[in-house]
Design a protein around this motif. Structure first.
Motif, PDB file in Angstrom:
ATOM      1  N   ARG A   1       0.821  -1.215   0.000  1.00 23.66           N
ATOM      2  CA  ARG A   1       0.000   0.000   0.000  1.00 23.66           C
ATOM      3  C   ARG A   1       0.851   1.260   0.000  1.00 23.66           C
ATOM      4  O   ARG A   1       0.503   2.248  -0.652  1.00 23.66           O
ATOM      5  CB  ARG A   1      -0.937   0.017   1.224  1.00 23.66           C
ATOM      6  N   ARG A   2       1.959   1.238   0.718  1.00 27.48           N
ATOM      7  CA  ARG A   2       2.805   2.425   0.819  1.00 27.48           C
ATOM      8  C   ARG A   2       3.889   2.474  -0.262  1.00 27.48           C
ATOM      9  O   ARG A   2       4.763   3.330  -0.225  1.00 27.48           O
ATOM     10  CB  ARG A   2       3.449   2.482   2.207  1.00 27.48           C
TER      11      ARG A   2
ATOM     12  N   THR B   1       4.687  10.882   6.411  1.00 29.09           N
ATOM     13  CA  THR B   1       3.797  12.025   6.214  1.00 29.09           C
ATOM     14  C   THR B   1       3.559  12.755   7.528  1.00 29.09           C
ATOM     15  O   THR B   1       3.835  12.238   8.612  1.00 29.09           O
ATOM     16  CB  THR B   1       2.453  11.561   5.654  1.00 29.09           C
TER      17      THR B   1
END
Length: 301
Positions: free
Chosen positions: A158-159, A251
């Motif tokens: 996903r990342r 993030t």
């Protein structure tokens, strides 16, 4: 909440599992294990691309540096490696006399002896909903480590971390599971596993190595219950909880989430050791001018 571990009172420098060849063997994506000639700790040897030379890195997430003689050993006892890149344990500050050591990051720490971190109204509401929907548990079944591997593999996908330092091979999780200091955590609801974490307990610390939320867990914020459970486990065991630092690609949202669960920080340093200055200079010719990256010859455009 039951668990299978007792507080570990032995000094961390003599009990850190990251300083063992068995653990380092699970980091094959970083290099081949090479023990210090005196058997004190491992490094991971890797070829320098396009040459017949080698350099080395310390084990992930860090190498525990105990006595000052460990620094001398890193600097003097691997002369065949052009460079050594070694991350040291949270809270350790190398003495000024040691060559090139730079602050790498701040490690997020929850210390149960300090006042707990304040939670926003929104975060408390999410946690209450999680507690109503699911449960946090410490898992002693070794077979559950396969589920941890699967959950982490999903996170890597996903990342978009495939092929990076954080794309850990299955052998890495097997090596953690084989440590007698390892511990596995799981959050689940009626639909199944929502989040997992794994770590090791040693020297008065609970070092979390990986956390991963499943696709299902993302829908009900299972990570809130996971982090709250880790805090509770830390308090019950009387150890500090270490949650890692911020990755370069992290993030603001991740930083805010991690900060929500901690009440302290600890500095982490990077040792940048050059054993062969002449070869290092030659290898760096034409490399990127980014002085923050080490070794610079691995940072070509």
């Amino acid at each position: 909440m039951g668990h299978r571990l007792n507080p570990v009172c032995t000094p961390a420098e003599t009990s850190c599992p990251f300083n063992t060849p068995a653990y380092a063997a699970g980091l094959g994506h970083l290099g081949a294990v090479e023990m210090h000639p005196g058997g004190r700790f491992p490094v991971l040897r890797r070829p320098v691309p396009g040459t017949s030379l080698w350099d080395g890195v310390g084990p992930w997430p860090y190498l525990w540096v105990g006595a000052p003689s460990d620094l001398d050993a890193l600097r003097e006892d691997f002369p065949h490696l052009v460079t050594l890149t070694v991350v040291t344990q949270p809270g350790y500050v190398p003495k000024a006399r040691f060559g090139d050591a730079v602050l790498l990051k701040q490690h997020f720490v929850y210390d149960p002896t300090l006042p707990p971190p304040a939670m926003s109204r929104r975060a408390r509401g999410r946690l209450r909903r999680c507690e109503a929907a699911g449960t946090f548990e410490v898992v002693s079944d070794r077979g559950a480590w396969r589920a941890m591997t699967d959950a982490y593999t999903g996170l890597v996908r996903r990342r978009r971390l495939t092929g990076s330092l954080f794309d850990m091979p299955g052998g890495h999780f097997e090596a953690i599971a084989d440590l007698d200091k390892s511990v596995l955590f799981r959050v689940r609801d009626a639909a199944g596993t929502g989040a997992m974490a794994c770590g090791v307990v040693f020297g008065g610390l609970l070092q979390i190595l990986h956390t991963a939320t499943t696709e299902s867990g993302l829908t009900w914020n299972a990570s809130y219950l996971l982090m709250h459970g880790l805090q509770t486990f830390s308090r019950e065991l009387g150890v500090r909880l270490l949650l890692g630092g911020m990755p370069e690609s992290g993030t603001d949202g991740l930083r805010i989430f991690k900060a929500r669960w901690v009440n302290s920080h600890a500095p982490v340093y990077l040792l940048r050791i050059v054993n062969d200055p002449a070869r290092y200079a030659a290898l760096c010719s034409g490399a990127s001018a980014d002085a923050s990256f080490f070794p610079a010859y691995r940072n070509r455009p």
